[in-house]
Design an enzyme around this catalytic site. Structure first.
Site, short mmCIF file in Angstrom:
data_model
loop_
_atom_site.label_atom_id
_atom_site.label_comp_id
_atom_site.label_asym_id
_atom_site.label_seq_id
_atom_site.Cartn_x
_atom_site.Cartn_y
_atom_site.Cartn_z
N HIS A 94 -4.29 -3.05 6.89
CA HIS A 94 -4.36 -3.37 5.47
C HIS A 94 -5.77 -3.88 5.21
CE1 HIS A 94 -3.37 -4.80 1.50
NE2 HIS A 94 -3.84 -6.00 1.83
N ASP B 70 0.83 -1.20 0.00
CA ASP B 70 0.00 0.00 0.00
C ASP B 70 0.87 1.26 0.00
OD1 ASP B 70 -2.22 -1.79 0.39
OD2 ASP B 70 -1.64 -1.88 2.49
#
Length: 368
Positions: A224, A196
């Site tokens: 996440h 990410d």
């Protein structure tokens, strides 16, 4: 005559320096001993549960991209029994790769054999998310898997084993692993948010039309998950004569607080739609980046995002595996302190904390 003596003296000095250099090199050749191999465990090694992440990761490890160009490795590859033949095939390919740093490969479906003497564990294996599954469904499916693997690491891995959990829900899977491997130091159990983080860097570089290598210090806070929060408030761009803040260069807070965030959140969906498979190469690269920076250190003035055990920094409940900005040195991470948090960021961070607390409570209710 006087000039001749000076030349002779200079010549003698140069000869002495040259001979000293040759002697030092000769002695150093005896001291330059090859490092002992590190044993690296990769679960889900056949790629049956998480696409082809392992397949993309293995050559990175074997070439030294993860642990350094002078660090030999021995790979332990673990997967479920139906994947036994696939594991053998992957091993054959690694052998055919003739990687000088690769000192051995063990393929196994036995978790105890896989965990023996392990220095680094990369946990790709887990129950894959099926259509319609909630995070609670996924957690309940993964508890048995992580209990067995954690118990084996506890009993058979090196006492200073470093663990990276990639399989989703990664933060909570890491907590489950910690529960059943209590002797592994809490600071040695981490979860992956680097994918990410890297996606956020890419979004900023595309918006600013600069090379991604010139952007640094974005932050992935928290979990996440589909609610992940990429924070560009402290990100910087190398403009050649110094650094400027991303906020100053973008000059569009609305984009940073809306489209930028959703682009990062939905990137995985976009890749699945285009590729018809989940992210593999980028996930493997992020895994490699996470371990490399953790083991070898982050560049000066640069931080990265890692899911780590919360110590209460930024008001986040201690005991969660929460993604923070960290710097790394000599195999240890430290949370970056003193960053200014605005109201928008605070709300996002608190929401992710709440989400992780709910996941933790559900997981622990299943454990006990």
């Amino acid at each position: 005559m006087e000039n001749l003596e000076i030349v002779q003296k200079v010549g003698v000095v140069l000869v002495c320096v040259y001979l000293s250099w040759r002697i030092i090199r000769y002695i150093w050749s005896f001291l330059d001993v090859e490092k002992d191999p590190l044993i690296v465990l990769v679960t889900g090694a056949a790629g049956m549960s998480f696409g082809q992440i392992a397949y993309a990761l293995f050559p990175m490890i074997a070439k030294g991209a993860m642990l350094g160009p002078d660090q030999p490795v021995i790979l332990h590859m673990l997967d479920i029994e139906p994947a036994g033949d696939i594991l053998k095939g992957v091993k054959l390919e690694l052998m055919d790769g003739a990687f000088p740093l690769l000192k051995g490969v063990i393929t196994t479906t036995d978790v105890i054999e896989a965990c023996k003497g392990v220095d680094i564990a990369i946990m790709l294996g887990g129950f894959p998310r099926r259509k319609g599954m909630s995070n609670k469904d996924l957690i309940s499916k993964n508890i048995g898997i992580y209990k067995a693997q954690a118990s084996a690491l506890e009993q058979h891995a090196d006492t200073n084993c470093k663990v990276l959990v990639v399989a989703n829900p990664a933060n909570t899977n890491a907590l489950i692993l910690k529960e059943y491997a209590p002797s592994i130091p809490e600071e040695n159990i981490t979860s992956l948010t680097r994918l990410d983080h890297n996606r956020a860097l890419n979004q900023l570089s595309e918006n600013l039309n600069v090379h991604v290598g010139d952007v640094k210090n974005v932050i992935m806070w928290g979990n996440h998950s589909s609610n992940q929060y990429p924070d560009a408030n402290h990100a910087m761009v190398n403009i050649g004569v110094g650094h400027k803040s991303v906020k100053e260069l973008v000059a569009d807070d609305n984009w940073l607080n809306t489209e930028f965030i959703t682009n990062v959140q939905r990137r995985g969906e976009v890749i699945i739609k285009s590729r018809r498979l989940s992210s593999a190469l980028s996930a493997a690269s992020a895994t490699c980046d996470h371990m490399r920076d953790w083991i070898l250190g982050t560049p000066k003035g640069t931080w990265v995002s890692m899911g780590v055990y919360s110590d209460g920094s930024y008001g986040i409940q201690p005991g969660l595996i929460y993604s923070f900005p960290v710097t790394c040195e000599k195999g240890e991470w430290s949370i970056v302190q003193g960053l200014k948090i605005d109201r928008f960021a605070r709300e996002k961070m608190d929401a992710l904390e709440k989400e992780l607390i709910e996941e933790k409570n559900f997981a622990y209710s299943c454990l006990h």
